[in-house]
Design an enzyme around this catalytic site. Sequence first.
Site, PDB file in Angstrom:
ATOM      1  N   ASN A 161       0.842  -1.195   0.000  1.00  0.00           N
ATOM      2  CA  ASN A 161       0.000   0.000   0.000  1.00  0.00           C
ATOM      3  C   ASN A 161       0.875   1.242   0.000  1.00  0.00           C
ATOM      4  OD1 ASN A 161       0.609   0.365   3.040  1.00  0.00           O
ATOM      5  ND2 ASN A 161      -0.454  -1.605   2.991  1.00  0.00           N
ATOM      6  N   SER A 209      -8.274  -1.266   2.819  1.00  0.00           N
ATOM      7  CA  SER A 209      -7.746  -2.561   3.262  1.00  0.00           C
ATOM      8  C   SER A 209      -8.269  -3.721   2.419  1.00  0.00           C
ATOM      9  CB  SER A 209      -8.152  -2.785   4.729  1.00  0.00           C
ATOM     10  OG  SER A 209      -7.648  -4.022   5.191  1.00  0.00           O
ATOM     11  N   GLY A 210      -7.349  -4.590   1.981  1.00  0.00           N
ATOM     12  CA  GLY A 210      -7.732  -5.851   1.358  1.00  0.00           C
ATOM     13  C   GLY A 210      -8.433  -5.753   0.020  1.00  0.00           C
ATOM     14  N   SER A 255      -6.218   0.777   4.903  1.00  0.00           N
ATOM     15  CA  SER A 255      -5.224  -0.292   5.078  1.00  0.00           C
ATOM     16  C   SER A 255      -4.965  -0.569   6.552  1.00  0.00           C
ATOM     17  CB  SER A 255      -3.911   0.141   4.410  1.00  0.00           C
ATOM     18  OG  SER A 255      -2.857  -0.685   4.831  1.00  0.00           O
ATOM     19  N   ASP A 283      -2.299  -1.170   7.733  1.00  0.00           N
ATOM     20  CA  ASP A 283      -1.005  -0.563   8.042  1.00  0.00           C
ATOM     21  C   ASP A 283      -1.089   0.954   8.205  1.00  0.00           C
ATOM     22  OD1 ASP A 283       0.457  -3.049   7.867  1.00  0.00           O
ATOM     23  OD2 ASP A 283       0.092  -2.956   5.714  1.00  0.00           O
ATOM     24  N   HIS A 285       4.543   0.565   1.596  1.00  0.00           N
ATOM     25  CA  HIS A 285       4.856  -0.699   2.265  1.00  0.00           C
ATOM     26  C   HIS A 285       4.586  -1.838   1.285  1.00  0.00           C
ATOM     27  CE1 HIS A 285       5.134  -4.015   4.951  1.00  0.00           C
ATOM     28  NE2 HIS A 285       3.842  -4.247   5.009  1.00  0.00           N
ATOM     29  N   HIS A 318       9.108  -8.874   9.123  1.00  0.00           N
ATOM     30  CA  HIS A 318       7.938  -8.364   8.446  1.00  0.00           C
ATOM     31  C   HIS A 318       8.327  -7.944   7.019  1.00  0.00           C
ATOM     32  CE1 HIS A 318       4.084  -5.693   8.900  1.00  0.00           C
ATOM     33  NE2 HIS A 318       4.229  -6.155   7.684  1.00  0.00           N
ATOM     34  N   TYR A 372      23.113  14.908 -11.554  1.00  0.00           N
ATOM     35  CA  TYR A 372      22.395  13.854 -12.276  1.00  0.00           C
ATOM     36  C   TYR A 372      21.014  14.350 -12.671  1.00  0.00           C
ATOM     37  CZ  TYR A 372      20.015   9.411 -13.195  1.00  0.00           C
ATOM     38  OH  TYR A 372      19.295   8.390 -13.775  1.00  0.00           O
TER      39      TYR A 372
END
Lengths: 246, 246, 246, 246
Positions: free
Chosen positions: D32, D48-49, D78, D80, D99, D175, D232
């Site tokens: 996420n 979430s999910g 989420s 998280d 994540h 994790h 750069y």
Amino acid sequence: MTLTVRDGLRQEVLAANLAIPQVGLATLTWGNVSGVDRAAGVFVIKPSGVPYDDLSLDSLVTVRLADGAVVDGDLRPSTDTETHRCLYLAFPSIGGVTHTHSTHAVAFAQARRDIPVLGTTHADTFNGPIPCTPDLTAEQCAADYEYNTGRVIVDLLKSDDRKAAEVPAALVANHGPFTWGASARKSLEHAIICEAVADIAIHTLALIPTAPPPRHLLERHYTRKHGPDAYYGNPEVTAPAPSRSW
Amino acid sequence: MTLTVRDGLRQEVLAANLAIPQVGLATLTWGNVSGVDRAAGVFVIKPSGVPYDDLSLDSLVTVRLADGAVVDGDLRPSTDTETHRCLYLAFPSIGGVTHTHSTHAVAFAQARRDIPVLGTTHADTFNGPIPCTPDLTAEQCAADYEYNTGRVIVDLLKSDDRKAAEVPAALVANHGPFTWGASARKSLEHAIICEAVADIAIHTLALIPTAPPPRHLLERHYTRKHGPDAYYGNPEVTAPAPSRSW
Amino acid sequence: MTLTVRDGLRQEVLAANLAIPQVGLATLTWGNVSGVDRAAGVFVIKPSGVPYDDLSLDSLVTVRLADGAVVDGDLRPSTDTETHRCLYLAFPSIGGVTHTHSTHAVAFAQARRDIPVLGTTHADTFNGPIPCTPDLTAEQCAADYEYNTGRVIVDLLKSDDRKAAEVPAALVANHGPFTWGASARKSLEHAIICEAVADIAIHTLALIPTAPPPRHLLERHYTRKHGPDAYYGNPEVTAPAPSRSW
Amino acid sequence: MTLTVRDGLRQEVLAANLAIPQVGLATLTWGNVSGVDRAAGVFVIKPSGVPYDDLSLDSLVTVRLADGAVVDGDLRPSTDTETHRCLYLAFPSIGGVTHTHSTHAVAFAQARRDIPVLGTTHADTFNGPIPCTPDLTAEQCAADYEYNTGRVIVDLLKSDDRKAAEVPAALVANHGPFTWGASARKSLEHAIICEAVADIAIHTLALIPTAPPPRHLLERHYTRKHGPDAYYGNPEVTAPAPSRSW
């Protein structure tokens, strides 16, 4: 000069060659498939160094089994043509040959190790380890190198056609896999499986298995797919036309 | 200010840069290809930090061989431009240079190990190990860093143009692969092969081969593709137009 | 003879089988998914040896739970059908079963090692190691081989339906993973996760972790997705129609 | 209740979440991305999910920085989310957080090892090793688990915002990786690079490098891309609109 080969052979050889990059078995122009017409005494093979995107029915090359002469086609055949020819001459049951430089099978060839039978994925197709040849000698490299590349495979199998049918693949030391089968398509299928079992075997060996699988399990898997008691598959649907996508 | 370079060069450099992500050699904007026009005294290179999706003929940058000045283009050239320039100046036979951060070749560079010749897949293209440079010194990093990155490669090859032609790749220690060739396209092809042989080599080393391949086998493979006795390929079909897909 | 199964089951089984090659879990025709209709006392499964490209609703086979007889369909069912049937009979909570030869899970099966719980990716789905069965005996291979392949899994789990729900996967020694779930789709999802955690585990073990993860972390992750206190996901959006792409 | 966030933020967060499966960083619904609007005191995050295929601007959830309350959106955010919130509160320079459970970064997290700086690919982005946290304690798992997951990262970095900017990634033990950056897009880019350097590092460690890279080389690479002397890239072309493909 034009020569007629049996119906569908050229289409099958083209489709099998085009499938090589699609299934991830080759980089650039590496890898080639051929199919034989025993009645006509010839086989059809990929031209040398031609990108897969440029292949067409017209670019395939037809080669005489007896002496390797090109009998049809404007391009030079694969440099590995003589290896294919040697295998066709030694093993009468072979209808197709595939050569690739697929990553994991080449790793075994470069380590000069047989691909061991570590499970049923292997035993479903190969009735024993996929053997690796000894090194070619300096003499075998100096003259008729490509024919001798087939020769070390034939010698490894002691010219045994039944053995070639039961384990339709070999690794040439420090080079890579050659596979074969009843047709060009079947030889390609064996190349795909050879690479898959080499990939799994490398991961398996890293996990340090403690003992080989039991022989009765492996035999069960081989015999449920091959021979008089086979019961895997639906024959009428497993032989699609050669021109379809794999 | 506009400058004319030879026909097809810009198209070839664009196509080769666009191919880098397509063949899986680079993440994000990492990697660049250039091609040289010796007659005009310039080379054409990817702009710095531009996503591959945004590249066009107009965004390419033309740089003078003699002093690295930008002579055409609105954007800043790749930060690696001076490395390319150093290689062009040292090796007159080079027509193109490719730099990537491809996974397995970078792993060898980070381990500061040459990619050893473990089989014919390697020997078909590289007539010896792909060498890894020593570390750049603090002085080489402090000033003219990118030019010095080319310098350590040139020193490693002892400024030998023939050696550069026979082994068209090197690993810069803790950095990654630089490859080159007769054209931008060829330098990209060598980058693809460098990554493929590094991938196979890592798997091979994990399987612990017991001895190096016989020299006669490797020489046979290199010479059947390169030099006066080469018999691989069909020259008329292996040099497709630069704008086609790879 | 035609038999009606509950709405959507055949579509779900077809979609799950078609997803196997799309998500990279199988080579050629390897791998199969089934889904059960407990009320009708049957399950629907992939036919044997049919390429995924040729699968259609019409080619699926319906098999009776009680005795394994084919009650609908013109083709022979997957050779693994009896293994699926054994699992359905032993574990009443199972709605679907998936079998693949996915690379990393098979490597653990060939090494005869459980996939250990090394982190939350594993604990999010599996409440413990994914266990590997002992070898099948020669007797178990000689007769009812495929049913016995299910038997060794059932014995490993001591016929415990709750255990089967908490760790919905097992490895058959020297063969490969079988996974299950509340539906065909869920069993496929567990096959995908089983392969992902096996892949990560092989890399983890190569990096030599020094100690197992703390139990409280793993429990936290399992219980935030499963059981009465679960708070992961949005139930109304996580059960898409079976015919959609995965 | 509807809340207006700054222009483009929701589009950027959606595009970054959709990119996760496209660049191969996540399986199923894992992973996420969020982006923050400091002026409004909220951040926007994936629900979430929810499968990536079902994500739309409407399904995103807006969460209040101060207390984690959902202030816009019909779905649950989420799981998280509290980890993201903790990172936003601790590090004022952060504009986005990502994540994932990407394979090689998770392997380092599971082995509880920092990803060491082995070359310039790493040093181009991260000014030091990507550190791995200690285990969460049983207390940290029992209450406010997700917030504490952010806490162990913040503690590891000693709440140092400059350190967070110089090494915009950390591994939570057992994790996986959390990465961040000036924007949602930048945090995703760091997740891509974190996975790439973990992949290369695993191969490098297998080849057994004998010594760490020289510090002057790594500093040179970091400073040519970051800080006052960076040279750069082409700033005007390296910040494409958030809605374009990556």
